[in-house]
Design a protein around this motif. Sequence first.
Motif, PDB file in Angstrom:
ATOM      1  N   HIS A 187     145.374   9.964  -1.907  1.00  0.00           N
ATOM      2  CA  HIS A 187     144.997  11.174  -1.153  1.00  0.00           C
ATOM      3  C   HIS A 187     144.142  10.848   0.068  1.00  0.00           C
ATOM      4  CE1 HIS A 187     141.706  10.390  -4.065  1.00  0.00           C
ATOM      5  NE2 HIS A 187     140.917  10.792  -3.077  1.00  0.00           N
ATOM      6  N   HIS A 208     140.901  12.829   2.036  1.00  0.00           N
ATOM      7  CA  HIS A 208     139.966  13.902   1.681  1.00  0.00           C
ATOM      8  C   HIS A 208     140.309  15.132   2.516  1.00  0.00           C
ATOM      9  CE1 HIS A 208     137.055  10.759  -0.079  1.00  0.00           C
ATOM     10  NE2 HIS A 208     137.893  11.236  -0.985  1.00  0.00           N
ATOM     11  N   HIS A 256     143.471   6.793   0.354  1.00  0.00           N
ATOM     12  CA  HIS A 256     143.301   5.720  -0.618  1.00  0.00           C
ATOM     13  C   HIS A 256     144.161   5.934  -1.851  1.00  0.00           C
ATOM     14  CE1 HIS A 256     140.041   8.588  -0.181  1.00  0.00           C
ATOM     15  NE2 HIS A 256     139.896   8.646  -1.486  1.00  0.00           N
ATOM     16  N   GLU A 290     133.917   7.290   0.475  1.00  0.00           N
ATOM     17  CA  GLU A 290     133.952   7.126  -0.983  1.00  0.00           C
ATOM     18  C   GLU A 290     133.637   5.676  -1.322  1.00  0.00           C
ATOM     19  OE1 GLU A 290     137.249   9.114  -2.705  1.00  0.00           O
ATOM     20  OE2 GLU A 290     136.839   8.395  -4.743  1.00  0.00           O
TER      21      GLU A 290
HETATM   22 ZN    ZN Z   1     138.943  10.151  -2.542  1.00  0.00          ZN
END
Ligand code: ZN
Length: 193
Positions: free
Chosen positions: A92, A94, A140, A101
């Motif tokens: 995904h 964000h 990611h 992250e």
């Molecule tokens: Zn994430």
Amino acid sequence: MSLIEPFYTTLNHQEGRLQPTGQVIQRYLSQMKNMYLDEGAYNQIMADEEDRLIYEVFNAPDIPQVAGQILHCTTVIYPGRIGQEFHMTKGHFHAIRDRAEIYVGLNGEGYLLLMTDDGEAREIVLAPGVVAYIPPYWAHRTVNTGDQPFSFLSAWPGDAGHDYGSIETSGFAKLLIEQAGKVAIVDNPQYAR
Ligand code: ZN
Ligand code: M6P
């Protein structure tokens, strides 16, 4: 922001779980239709096994999904392949793109694949003890390239959100496959940005 109670969870390194856990997300192969390249292999597994648990996410309990909070969880990806392609997460961006992250490798062998909106791709081997930084704007996905469960810890801003749509539509620029007994990173022939 409302005041919540301090708390802790205990990390089971072997199993890759947080105790106690909040929401547990289980992702089956049927929820990843069209995400793996080899459609024939996908159909064969669905016919032979009915479905297959690919990975589980163990969220820390009761953290409001708002700015200022830090959400965190562990993920366990079970070993296996769909055709030549190793088991992986959906992946995904964000929803709020400029949210970062952190991943910490716990157990097993796996990769973190990253990609920008332009299809610029990077990879990090997420071995146990590796602390990987996913900067803002990078999509990611994680991949289990070993024959044991692959687990890692993640922490990200409470308001980041998950945007799965872009990857469902365009795919990921790179694929991790087994080729002649080795792990290979190849261009995804179906990637369309
Ligand atoms: Zn994430
Ligand atoms: C990591 C984090 C979670 C994510 C999980 C599974 O633990 O990035 O936010 O939900 O991986 O990945 P995905 O949501 O792409 O299926």
